[in-house]
Motif scaffolding. Structure first.
Motif, mmCIF file in Angstrom:
data_model
loop_
_atom_site.group_PDB
_atom_site.id
_atom_site.type_symbol
_atom_site.label_atom_id
_atom_site.label_comp_id
_atom_site.label_asym_id
_atom_site.label_seq_id
_atom_site.Cartn_x
_atom_site.Cartn_y
_atom_site.Cartn_z
ATOM 1 N N ASP A 175 0.729 -1.252 0.127
ATOM 2 C CA ASP A 175 0.010 -0.308 -0.032
ATOM 3 C C ASP A 175 0.824 1.364 0.103
ATOM 4 O OD1 ASP A 175 -2.269 -1.295 0.087
ATOM 5 O OD2 ASP A 175 -2.650 -1.173 2.261
ATOM 6 N N MET A 178 2.203 1.649 -3.481
ATOM 7 C CA MET A 178 1.326 2.285 -4.346
ATOM 8 C C MET A 178 1.100 3.970 -4.301
ATOM 9 S SD MET A 178 1.443 -0.253 -6.230
ATOM 10 C CE MET A 178 -0.129 0.216 -7.623
ATOM 11 N N ALA A 184 5.768 1.595 -9.162
ATOM 12 C CA ALA A 184 5.174 0.612 -9.617
ATOM 13 C C ALA A 184 4.677 0.743 -11.094
ATOM 14 C CB ALA A 184 3.866 0.263 -8.753
ATOM 15 N N PHE A 190 4.265 -4.005 -10.893
ATOM 16 C CA PHE A 190 2.980 -4.043 -10.517
ATOM 17 C C PHE A 190 2.267 -5.296 -10.243
ATOM 18 C CE2 PHE A 190 -1.506 -3.427 -11.798
ATOM 19 C CZ PHE A 190 -1.874 -2.555 -11.046
ATOM 20 N N SER A 194 0.904 -6.824 -6.959
ATOM 21 C CA SER A 194 -0.574 -7.377 -7.130
ATOM 22 C C SER A 194 -0.765 -8.819 -6.477
ATOM 23 C CB SER A 194 -1.334 -7.078 -8.609
ATOM 24 O OG SER A 194 -1.013 -5.778 -8.937
#
Length: 217
Positions: A175, A178, A184, A190, A194
């Motif tokens: 978190d 991001m 990312a 990314f 994820s």
């Protein structure tokens, strides 16, 4: 039949053409357009753009994963139940593979690759360390000692409790990444983060179900 162009008309045409040339020259003298991600990747030898936050995340997560692998290694010798042994085995395999990916990612970009011994706990660049100086979710030395000493059903309870804490910390780290500016943007980064969130969220839910059937020591 072409009619001769009056002198005044020729002057007007030349003025228009001259203005267009001058406008083109002024336009070309403006600031250059920023490169696209694809152009940046070509310029950098095929490496997609990355940020300091990306590098620090990878460096910190290697130590974070290393602790999870160590925790999982206690399951079989400490008499964990079959369900917990299977879960611990999956975590160890998955996070070892992910450490390989993170180390390769850092080496390709000529960045420092920290050791897997958990020494790289401080994540100052993203300011994610708590009062203890450790990353989110990391077990304290006392918690690691408790887990290492626990046996049978007690081990199950401590493992499920501490690994849930550990996984939530990893999600907190994602978190924070991001939210970092321009982080990312690399497709590989990314996809990796994820997958971390998806896999560890699923495992947290599984561990919470298993905890309901285990009495607290």
């Amino acid at each position: 039949m072409r009619l001769p162009c009056p002198r005044t008309a020729r002057v007007a045409v030349l003025a228009v053409l001259g203005g267009a040339t001058l406008f083109g020259a002024c336009a070309s003298a403006g600031p250059p357009r920023p490169l696209t991600p694809a152009q940046l990747a070509i310029r950098d030898g095929g490496i997609p753009p990355y940020t300091k936050a990306d590098v620090e995340f990878m460096q910190g997560m290697i130590g974070h994963h290393a602790q999870a692998v160590t925790m999982s290694s206690f399951a079989e010798p400490n008499g964990a139940s079959s369900e917990v042994r299977v879960l611990a085995g999956r975590i160890a395999v998955a996070q070892t593979d992910e450490m390989d990916f993170m180390e390769d990612w850092l080496r390709t970009r000529k960045q420092t690759v920290p050791p897997r011994d958990g020494a790289h706990h401080h994540h100052a660049g993203m300011d994610m360390s708590g009062a203890s100086g450790q990353m989110p979710g990391m077990l304290s030395p006392a918690q690691m000692d408790t887990l290492a000493r626990a046996r049978g059903p007690a081990f199950d309870w401590y493992f499920l409790t501490y690994m849930s804490q550990h996984h939530r910390g990893a999600i907190t780290m994602v978190d924070a990444l991001m939210q970092a500016r321009s982080a990312a943007n690399d497709d590989n980064v990314f996809k990796f983060v994820s997958d971390v969130v998806a896999d560890q969220s699923t495992e947290i839910a599984r561990m919470e179900l298993l905890l309901k059937t285990r009495p607290k020591p």
